[in-house]
Design an enzyme around this catalytic site. Structure first.
Site, PDB file in Angstrom:
ATOM      1  N   HIS A  58       0.540  -0.864  -0.174  1.00  0.00           N
ATOM      2  CA  HIS A  58       0.271  -0.098  -0.030  1.00  0.00           C
ATOM      3  C   HIS A  58       1.075   1.450   0.210  1.00  0.00           C
ATOM      4  CE1 HIS A  58      -3.427  -2.614   1.952  1.00  0.00           C
ATOM      5  NE2 HIS A  58      -3.248  -2.898   0.479  1.00  0.00           N
ATOM      6  N   HIS A 240      -1.373 -10.763  -5.311  1.00  0.00           N
ATOM      7  CA  HIS A 240       0.169 -10.835  -4.844  1.00  0.00           C
ATOM      8  C   HIS A 240       0.772 -11.419  -5.550  1.00  0.00           C
ATOM      9  CE1 HIS A 240      -0.843  -7.691  -2.643  1.00  0.00           C
ATOM     10  NE2 HIS A 240      -1.996  -8.142  -1.472  1.00  0.00           N
TER      11      HIS A 240
HETATM   12 ZN    ZN Z   1      -4.031  -4.713  -0.437  1.00  0.00          ZN
END
Ligand code: ZN
Length: 282
Positions: A58, A240
């Protein structure tokens, strides 16, 4: 942090041209590059010389969205704090201090042909283009989410308004499992949108909030390629693992860019033609 539940401290400092983004943890400098990814099971985790840093995506996303390419991030603790689960707290702090335009151009990754990567039901496609754009597609077998697609450009204003506010999300049944396995210890309704079979835990902050959080994660994960991606990227069912794999594939397939440069800490690549992309630093 969301996964360990421990307090973590982050200090972000300006860095000279051609530094790239570097995390400093316990005296070890970890470059924000795909080659330093060590785990992607719930978040993107970097590591080097025995030091690990969890949940970098983030903060990296905020830097990428604001086009910040030179910064040193000192971290005390095992992970980057989750804050409210979005990138907005980072964006606000960075904008408060201001971003400095730098004299040289940032690394630019150009491609000669379309690059496709498929993994575990996910599909990533990069079509060469002058500018970066991202089409994100989610496909969930869940009545609150379903299938959705949206395209984003690289304009920082769009990033700040459309993507940065989107919170981390989790299915209600996942939360219990995570806690049982010792993860998400710092998670609560304050830093995640929880999806129940027929409702959300709170009002959505932006349209398509879950899709946009996936886009937020992609901005961060793809920045691990180490430069501006000159491609129209489509990410179908991103995550991810596939995101960071694709960052590595893009870096390895880019023109004017070699692995030696990566090993050199992003020092030697200079774009020869003007791209209109300026090096910005915090
Ligand atoms: Zn995230």
């Amino acid at each position: 942090g969301i996964h360990t539940g421990k307090d973590c401290f982050v200090t972000i400092s300006p860095a000279p041209e051609n530094t790239g983004i570097i995390f400093r943890v316990d005296g070890v400098e970890i470059e924000a590059l795909h080659s330093n990814v060590v785990n992607t099971s719930r978040a993107t985790c970097l590591g080097k010389d025995g030091v690990r840093l969890d949940t970098v995506e983030h903060l990296l996303s905020a830097c990428a969205g604001l086009k910040i390419s030179n910064v040193i991030i000192d971290v005390e603790g095992p992970e980057i704090p989750i804050l409210d689960g979005s990138a907005i707290p980072w964006v606000e702090e960075l904008l408060k201090v201001g971003i400095e335009e730098m004299g040289s151009f940032c690394n630019v990754l150009r491609f000669e042909k379309t690059i496709v990567h498929q993994s575990n039901g996910s599909l990533m496609i990069a079509v060469p283009s002058e500018n970066f754009s991202l089409t994100c597609v989610i496909i969930f077998d869940h009545q609150m989410l379903g299938t959705a697609a949206e395209t984003f450009c690289e304009d920082p204003n769009d990033y700040v308004n459309m993507i940065a506010p989107a919170r981390t999300f989790a299915m209600s049944e996942e939360i219990e499992k995570l806690k049982e396995s010792g993860l998400a210890l710092g998670g609560s309704l304050d830093n995640a949108l929880v999806i129940y079979p027929d409702h959300f835990s709170s009002a959505l902050r932006v349209e398509n909030e879950c899709l946009r959080h996936k886009a937020l994660d992609l901005f961060g994960d793809l920045s691990l390629a180490g430069g501006k991606i000159c491609a129209a990227v489509t990410a179908i069912r991103p995550g991810h693992k596939v995101n960071t794999e694709f960052a590595g594939i893009l870096a390895n397939n880019a023109k004017n860019y070699s692995l030696n440069d990566l090993a050199d800490g992003l020092k030697s690549v200079k774009e020869t033609e003007s791209q209109g992309v300026s090096h910005a630093r915090y």
